[in-house]
Design a protein around this motif. Structure first.
Motif, PDB file in Angstrom:
ATOM      1  N   LEU A  41     -16.635  49.208  40.337  1.00 48.87           N
ATOM      2  CA  LEU A  41     -15.806  48.031  40.064  1.00 48.87           C
ATOM      3  C   LEU A  41     -14.305  48.326  40.057  1.00 48.87           C
ATOM      4  N   SER A  42     -13.928  49.589  39.902  1.00 46.24           N
ATOM      5  CA  SER A  42     -12.522  49.923  39.661  1.00 46.24           C
ATOM      6  C   SER A  42     -11.593  49.489  40.787  1.00 46.24           C
ATOM      7  N   ALA A  43     -12.006  49.712  42.027  1.00 43.90           N
ATOM      8  CA  ALA A  43     -11.124  49.407  43.150  1.00 43.90           C
ATOM      9  C   ALA A  43     -10.796  47.920  43.203  1.00 43.90           C
ATOM     10  N   GLY A  44     -11.788  47.066  43.000  1.00 42.36           N
ATOM     11  CA  GLY A  44     -11.545  45.627  43.012  1.00 42.36           C
ATOM     12  C   GLY A  44     -10.602  45.191  41.907  1.00 42.36           C
ATOM     13  N   TYR A  45     -10.781  45.772  40.722  1.00 41.22           N
ATOM     14  CA  TYR A  45      -9.869  45.444  39.624  1.00 41.22           C
ATOM     15  C   TYR A  45      -8.453  45.929  39.925  1.00 41.22           C
ATOM     16  N   MET A  46      -8.322  47.147  40.450  1.00 40.19           N
ATOM     17  CA  MET A  46      -6.988  47.652  40.770  1.00 40.19           C
ATOM     18  C   MET A  46      -6.324  46.821  41.861  1.00 40.19           C
ATOM     19  N   ALA A  47      -7.106  46.366  42.825  1.00 45.21           N
ATOM     20  CA  ALA A  47      -6.551  45.487  43.856  1.00 45.21           C
ATOM     21  C   ALA A  47      -6.015  44.204  43.233  1.00 45.21           C
ATOM     22  N   SER A  48      -6.720  43.685  42.233  1.00 45.65           N
ATOM     23  CA  SER A  48      -6.261  42.485  41.548  1.00 45.65           C
ATOM     24  C   SER A  48      -4.993  42.756  40.743  1.00 45.65           C
ATOM     25  N   VAL A  49      -4.902  43.947  40.130  1.00 47.03           N
ATOM     26  CA  VAL A  49      -3.677  44.321  39.416  1.00 47.03           C
ATOM     27  C   VAL A  49      -2.497  44.335  40.390  1.00 47.03           C
ATOM     28  N   VAL A  50      -2.712  44.922  41.571  1.00 50.77           N
ATOM     29  CA  VAL A  50      -1.645  44.968  42.572  1.00 50.77           C
ATOM     30  C   VAL A  50      -1.230  43.555  42.986  1.00 50.77           C
ATOM     31  N   GLU A  51      -2.203  42.684  43.187  1.00 49.01           N
ATOM     32  CA  GLU A  51      -1.884  41.291  43.541  1.00 49.01           C
ATOM     33  C   GLU A  51      -0.990  40.649  42.492  1.00 49.01           C
ATOM     34  N   GLN A  52      -1.328  40.842  41.223  1.00 40.44           N
ATOM     35  CA  GLN A  52      -0.528  40.277  40.139  1.00 40.44           C
ATOM     36  C   GLN A  52       0.863  40.904  40.113  1.00 40.44           C
ATOM     37  N   ALA A  53       0.929  42.222  40.302  1.00 39.26           N
ATOM     38  CA  ALA A  53       2.213  42.914  40.254  1.00 39.26           C
ATOM     39  C   ALA A  53       3.126  42.486  41.395  1.00 39.26           C
ATOM     40  N   ARG A  54       2.558  42.231  42.569  1.00 47.08           N
ATOM     41  CA  ARG A  54       3.354  41.860  43.739  1.00 47.08           C
ATOM     42  C   ARG A  54       3.998  40.485  43.576  1.00 47.08           C
ATOM     43  N   LYS A  55       3.537  39.703  42.626  1.00 47.94           N
ATOM     44  CA  LYS A  55       4.186  38.418  42.327  1.00 47.94           C
ATOM     45  C   LYS A  55       5.521  38.630  41.612  1.00 47.94           C
ATOM     46  N   ILE A  56       5.708  39.836  41.060  1.00 50.00           N
ATOM     47  CA  ILE A  56       6.905  40.142  40.276  1.00 50.00           C
ATOM     48  C   ILE A  56       7.898  40.988  41.066  1.00 50.00           C
ATOM     49  N   ALA A  57       7.386  41.998  41.793  1.00 44.99           N
ATOM     50  CA  ALA A  57       8.266  42.937  42.504  1.00 44.99           C
ATOM     51  C   ALA A  57       7.547  43.437  43.757  1.00 44.99           C
ATOM     52  N   PRO A  58       8.288  43.832  44.777  1.00 47.11           N
ATOM     53  CA  PRO A  58       7.657  44.234  46.042  1.00 47.11           C
ATOM     54  C   PRO A  58       6.968  45.591  46.010  1.00 47.11           C
ATOM     55  N   VAL A  59       7.355  46.465  45.078  1.00 48.61           N
ATOM     56  CA  VAL A  59       6.769  47.803  45.004  1.00 48.61           C
ATOM     57  C   VAL A  59       5.956  47.921  43.715  1.00 48.61           C
TER      58      VAL A  59
END
Length: 296
Positions: free
Chosen positions: A246-264
């Motif tokens: 499950l970890s990869a899917g959750y981390m991908a979702s974290v990245v999606e949320q983070a990309r709403k704030i900053a590009p990196v």
């Protein structure tokens, strides 16, 4: 500019700074210079840049945390956050001695030092000479970033933490902390750590998935945030759900949320944690540097 820092420089309190080199705690007038220094590497220096974004000044906090600045003929050549932790900022390893001596003179106790490996390990070596003892040194922590959409399908269950679930999120955060550093974040009292977790929830920087029983399945935080970079911290999977892919899917979702704030989006991970590194690489993270952490 750093050539005058001689190799014979010792880290004792009675040894004067080399000619042209001075160290002092920065104040509000130094804010612009510190920003320019940190912006040389906005990924490695996201911690101090996030602090400056929130505080608006390089001056010490009300709790006494501040930034030690190293000046070479009056020009800011390096710095180090000195609060509960030591965090070097563009600090050449040859300047570690003068910073360690200044940090030692303050009388503060530091829980850790973290940041770019060469600077942190040089600080640690100097602090050892001054009598500071670490209970663990992690010299190889890949610093990783992702600047594109994740390569893995995000788990749609992950969302922002809610204060209504604070009593569920806090124990998960504490469990992660204890697994990572080997002791409870509540040593000495619950207030400081609880305020930290509450603040992350209020800022929308706590990311969590709760199951139908309102138990935390997975959680992570955006621990340092600027308009350019976010740094993921506190990644934790409930032990009941580990080993299920499950970890990869959750981390991908974290990245999606983070990309709403900053590009990196960035993070750093223990070099020995091969499973986590493999997961991050699968999501699309690439190593851009090496951090180190010293736990005192």
């Amino acid at each position: 500019m750093l050539s005058r820092v001689a190799p014979w420089l010792a880290s004792r309190k009675d040894v004067p700074d080399p000619p042209g080199i001075s160290v002092r705690t920065l104040d509000g007038d130094d804010t612009a210079a510190l920003v320019l220094l940190a912006q040389r590497d906005p990924v490695s220096n996201v911690f101090i840049l996030a602090h400056l974004r929130a505080a608006g000044t390089a001056a010490p906090t009300s709790g006494g945390a501040g930034v030690l600045g190293v000046f070479d003929d009056g020009v800011l050549a390096g710095a180090c956050w000195a609060g509960a932790n030591l965090v070097p900022v563009q600090l050449d390893p040859t300047l570690a001695g003068v910073v360690a001596a200044a940090a030692n003179r303050s009388g503060r106790r530091y829980a850790s030092a973290f940041g770019p490996a060469t600077a942190v390990l040089a600080l640690h070596a100097e602090l050892v000479e001054l009598g500071h003892r670490a209970h663990e040194v992690r010299p190889d922590q890949p610093l990783m970033t992702i600047t594109e959409p994740p390569s893995v399908e995000p788990n749609p269950g992950l969302g922002r933490g809610n204060l209504a679930d604070f009593d569920r999120i806090l124990p998960a955060c504490a469990a992660m902390f204890e697994e990572e550093v080997g002791y409870s974040p509540f040593l000495g009292g619950r207030e400081f750590y609880s305020r930290r977790v509450e603040g992350l929830i209020r800022q929308g920087h706590s990311l969590v998935h709760l199951n139908e029983a309102r138990e935390v399945v997975f959680k992570a935080e955006l621990g340092a945030v600027t308009s350019e970079v976010t740094q993921i911290q506190g990644v934790w999977m409930n032990p009941v759900y580990r080993g299920q892919g499950l970890s990869a899917g959750y981390m991908a979702s974290v990245v999606e949320q983070a990309r709403k704030i900053a590009p990196v989006t960035s993070l750093y991970v223990n070099g020995f944690n091969t499973r986590a590194r493999a997961t991050y690489e699968r999501v699309g993270f690439n190593q851009v540097g090496t951090f180190a952490t010293v736990l005192f």
